[in-house]
Design an enzyme around this catalytic site. Sequence first.
Site, PDB file in Angstrom:
ATOM      1  N   GLU A  11      71.685   8.882  18.707  1.00 47.85           N
ATOM      2  CA  GLU A  11      72.931   9.300  18.035  1.00 47.85           C
ATOM      3  C   GLU A  11      72.683  10.039  16.722  1.00 47.85           C
ATOM      4  OE1 GLU A  11      75.249   5.702  17.921  1.00 47.85           O
ATOM      5  OE2 GLU A  11      75.511   5.674  20.093  1.00 47.85           O
TER       6      GLU A  11
ATOM      7  N   GLU B 188      74.911   5.841  29.583  1.00 49.76           N
ATOM      8  CA  GLU B 188      75.617   4.612  29.192  1.00 49.76           C
ATOM      9  C   GLU B 188      77.073   4.647  29.671  1.00 49.76           C
ATOM     10  OE1 GLU B 188      75.302   3.714  25.025  1.00 49.76           O
ATOM     11  OE2 GLU B 188      73.179   4.302  24.899  1.00 49.76           O
TER      12      GLU B 188
END
Length: 572
Positions: A342, A448
């Site tokens: 991220e 995910e």
Amino acid sequence: MGRALFLSLLWVTMLSAARVVQALPYDYSSSSECLPEPLESHYGGGIIRNSDFSAGLQGWSSFGYGVVEEGASASGNRYGVARNRTRPYQSVSQKVYLQNDTHYTLSAWLQVSDGNADIRAVVKTNGEFIHAGGVEARSGCWSILKGGLTASAAGPAELYFESNATVEVWVDNVSLQPFTQEEWAAHHHSAIKKSRKKTVRLRARDSTGKPVPGAQVGIEHVRSGFPLGSAMSAEILHNPAYQQWFTSRFTVTTFENEMKWYSTEGVQGREDYSVPDAMLRLAKSHGIAVRGHNIFWDQPSQQPGWVQSLSYPQLRAATARRIKSVMSRYAGQVIAWDVVNENLHFSFYENKFGSDASAAFYRRAHQMDSNALMSMNEFNTLEQPGDPNAVPGKYLGKLFQIKKFPGNTNDGRMAIGLEGHFSTPNIPYIRAALDTMSKAGVPIWLTEIDVAPGPNQAANLEKILREVYAHPAVHGIILWTAWHPQGCYVMCLTDNGFRNLPTGDVVDKLIAEWQTRSHAGVADADGYYEAELFHGDYKVTVTHPVANSTVVQSLSVDTETTGARSEFTIHV
């Protein structure tokens, strides 16, 4: 009169069937480059009138009381310009009419008068503003915004482009193309046939090399070739029911939290890998591949508690120990690493070490495990067209920055990791974003996937999985559904007795659909038997019709199974 009506209806039915068969092919083209001149409109502009501004501003108007004018390049290319902008929504716009339950794919080429600016495409319907895509536009060159939306009701709408920057926004070669649900599904079918299947020819020969006509051929599916999996939690280590449910379905996994730095070194200098070690042994014992998640996480709140207070030299030393520790332990045992998690939304290490912090970590990671894929792992690139931090262009910009860093060549085996934490999915946007991401030329994984709870959770999950599986650039899918007795992160596939929930039923249905059922048949006069198979591993049984001898042979079908490699000889 009745016969005439019947013939008329028959003709209409035949025309409708022809339209389905001849559905307009989907255009997967996009660009990751900023070009001197825009490329032509997709689909000739679709329902957009005067899409290339060749007729000046005909069909176009001003949105938000801004000033709209015609612009032209030195080469004579004409485009629309929104000038004197003081509000984000002041823009070039066009009114359109949307059809109910219809997918629309959108593209437009954009430029700004000065610097860089985030621009979003917005479709205003009755009381709703739908974000349909975004791009970081630049001055001096044209960038493509590719996106889309699904119309939930028929009615008038207006397309415009918004930006918080007050620069001029230049717009050209806009397209808005409708596709019915049936046409969209036809695209899936066509893409799956091309990207996930191969036609193989088996030829039975006897011991002298002569063809064996009439040989009995059986093909049995053993293992799927496309990686589909789920995250797993440490709960699996001591729960046989969880183990049985999980290992009977999935071929790849990610450890939910157990390999993260805060899990393996919660106290400085006291490393404990016993849990991920055991999880890795379990996965390997069932032939389940593992993605390494993660080495570092750029979100400040996700650092080990003791890391926050380290000085610059101490943090340098700690990160060097971390990457060496985790990668030397698992190098060669994982198929990919989420090196810096991220790093579009967060910048803990960039703030500490400078703008090339991530790139330096990727260089070191590649040095330590050169055979694994090195992934950027990020959210909202597919989930939220309105998030300017993670639009495809921003993601690719970071990826290219990492690849250009000294020591990070194309041999660095970079990969794209897209998390996929969805609420209500924008299906056309997902496809369009993947089109643009594919221009990086590296493997794309969905890492995910989950869907927010609600009455449409299972249906939305199925739509998402069908969309990403069918896209030719996607190499694997992992669901973020690690089981815990107190509940999963967002979405579970089973209850605590490991009975499927509706989401689990969706997964099982698609696993069954995306594999070839057993084949049985007879070789032709030349000893050939032909079958279209999903990528995967198979057991082939061939029986001689006279000698009654039987041979069993393994067969693997993958993307390399083409030409001469798609023909297999079996001696019986």
